[in-house]
Design a protein around this motif. Structure first.
Motif, PDB file in Angstrom:
ATOM      1  N   THR A 261      -5.029   1.520  -5.872  1.00  0.00           N
ATOM      2  CA  THR A 261      -4.662   0.135  -5.562  1.00  0.00           C
ATOM      3  C   THR A 261      -4.095   0.033  -4.153  1.00  0.00           C
ATOM      4  O   THR A 261      -4.410  -0.916  -3.410  1.00  0.00           O
ATOM      5  CB  THR A 261      -3.634  -0.388  -6.578  1.00  0.00           C
TER       6      THR A 261
ATOM      7  N   LEU B   3      -4.193   5.519 -10.250  1.00  0.00           N
ATOM      8  CA  LEU B   3      -4.429   4.073 -10.177  1.00  0.00           C
ATOM      9  C   LEU B   3      -3.555   3.432  -9.098  1.00  0.00           C
ATOM     10  O   LEU B   3      -4.010   2.541  -8.364  1.00  0.00           O
ATOM     11  CB  LEU B   3      -4.142   3.437 -11.542  1.00  0.00           C
ATOM     12  N   ALA B   4      -2.312   3.892  -8.971  1.00  0.00           N
ATOM     13  CA  ALA B   4      -1.410   3.342  -7.956  1.00  0.00           C
ATOM     14  C   ALA B   4      -1.937   3.624  -6.557  1.00  0.00           C
ATOM     15  O   ALA B   4      -1.960   2.732  -5.694  1.00  0.00           O
ATOM     16  CB  ALA B   4      -0.004   3.923  -8.131  1.00  0.00           C
TER      17      ALA B   4
ATOM     18  N   VAL C 222      -6.963   0.090  -1.702  1.00  0.00           N
ATOM     19  CA  VAL C 222      -7.706  -1.175  -1.701  1.00  0.00           C
ATOM     20  C   VAL C 222      -6.919  -2.245  -0.946  1.00  0.00           C
ATOM     21  O   VAL C 222      -7.494  -3.022  -0.156  1.00  0.00           O
ATOM     22  CB  VAL C 222      -7.999  -1.631  -3.143  1.00  0.00           C
ATOM     23  N   VAL C 223      -5.606  -2.306  -1.165  1.00  0.00           N
ATOM     24  CA  VAL C 223      -4.776  -3.290  -0.460  1.00  0.00           C
ATOM     25  C   VAL C 223      -4.811  -3.033   1.042  1.00  0.00           C
ATOM     26  O   VAL C 223      -4.895  -3.971   1.845  1.00  0.00           O
ATOM     27  CB  VAL C 223      -3.327  -3.240  -0.990  1.00  0.00           C
TER      28      VAL C 223
ATOM     29  N   LEU D 282       3.097   1.815  -3.286  1.00  0.00           N
ATOM     30  CA  LEU D 282       2.292   2.335  -4.387  1.00  0.00           C
ATOM     31  C   LEU D 282       1.874   3.788  -4.142  1.00  0.00           C
ATOM     32  O   LEU D 282       1.883   4.613  -5.065  1.00  0.00           O
ATOM     33  CB  LEU D 282       1.046   1.460  -4.578  1.00  0.00           C
TER      34      LEU D 282
ATOM     35  N   SER E 121       0.821  -1.208   0.000  1.00  0.00           N
ATOM     36  CA  SER E 121       0.000   0.000   0.000  1.00  0.00           C
ATOM     37  C   SER E 121       0.859   1.263   0.000  1.00  0.00           C
ATOM     38  O   SER E 121       0.652   2.179  -0.804  1.00  0.00           O
ATOM     39  CB  SER E 121      -0.928  -0.010   1.220  1.00  0.00           C
TER      40      SER E 121
END
Length: 299
Positions: free
Chosen positions: A154, A150-151, A157-158, A79, A76
């Motif tokens: 993501t 997007l990174a 979400v992680v 990113l 997380s």
């Protein structure tokens, strides 16, 4: 410590963290910035564990939790730090403000929690519409802005998946012990990423601002912020805690514009407004309960 002071402290730290991430990653390589932050955080946690003589569980279940939490933290944050190089800092806070919604979806799917009421599903729909506006917007000044969004998405979400997984394990341990164990797993991964990305070299031109940002995140962002947040969760109801996720994106956006001259296009603001409305609708029940308690207290 008083609960109001802790509450304000969480808002201030969470509001300034995205800007500090961006400053630290701009003044040095992003891999060095995040590795330095986590090393400082781990050192402080170990010192606090020793000073307070906090128990550190090391059973098989505890090791599994540390591994899950540490690896999700690693993915997380790595990113997020890379994405912070390419998008406004305030937008990072807006994206991470979606964490309660994503966590609720994972909890419903994995833990069979009945969190997705019709009102919350409507809030989730509004937030997704806001994301569509943001992703469809050509952000000025950086050709990697879409990849940066997007990174960070993501990464968020992680992080949410890791939180639900930790809840599923249901290990009884102090917040300090969990944070220390998680950092113990994550820090070697961050150091390895720094070695692979930069051959383990110290940045030759690290600015004073970047150095201060790394220390600030290591001390306040990684240790004090989480400690205050767990303290607030323990003493306040869900409605008051939910207000934090509604306030911090706004304050982070204002700080980014004021201190970092960040520009957000009109379509981007429309997406942010939809995400804010979706968050408000998602937390509506908790906020209504908070309003009911205040009215009862006033009567």
């Amino acid at each position: 410590m008083s609960v109001p002071a802790a509450y304000v402290g969480v808002i201030l730290i969470w509001s300034t963290t995205p800007l500090a991430i961006q400053w630290s990653a701009q003044g040095a390589s992003f891999s060095f910035a995040v590795a330095g932050r986590m090393l400082i955080g781990l050192a402080i946690c170990l010192a606090l564990m020793r000073a307070t003589r906090t128990a550190f569980p090391f059973t098989a279940a505890a090791r599994r939790l540390y591994a899950i939490s540490g690896l999700s933290m690693f993915v997380s944050m790595l990113l997020t730090y890379w994405g912070a190089l390419h998008i406004p800092s305030g937008l990072i806070s807006v994206i991470f403000g979606l964490s309660p919604l994503v966590t609720g979806v994972f909890a419903a799917l994995w833990l069979s929690e009945r969190t997705l009421t019709p009102v919350r599903l409507a809030g989730l729909g509004l937030a997704l519409a806001g994301l569509w506006f943001i992703f469809g917007q050509p952000w000025p000044g950086d050709r990697h802005a879409t990849l940066g969004i997007l990174a960070v998405m993501t990464g968020m979400v992680v992080q949410a998946l890791g939180l639900v997984w930790i809840k599923r394990l249901n290990l009884r341990a102090s917040a300090l012990a969990i944070t220390t164990g998680s950092l113990g797993v994550a820090v070697p991964c961050f150091v390895l990423a720094w070695v692979l990305a930069d051959a383990g070299r110290l940045p030759p031109d690290t600015t004073l601002r970047a150095g201060i940002a790394i220390v600030y995140l290591g001390v306040l962002g990684s240790v004090v912020g989480f400690t205050l947040y767990y303290f607030v969760i323990k003493h306040l109801d869900a409605g008051r805690v939910a207000l934090i996720t509604l306030v911090t994106p706004v304050t982070a956006l204002l700080l980014g514009q004021t201190l970092n001259a960040e520009f957000i296009p009109i379509r981007g603001w429309a997406g942010i407004a939809l995400i804010g409305a979706g968050l408000l609708l998602y937390e509506w029940q908790a906020l209504r309960q908070l309003g009911g308690r205040r009215a009862a207290a006033g009567g």
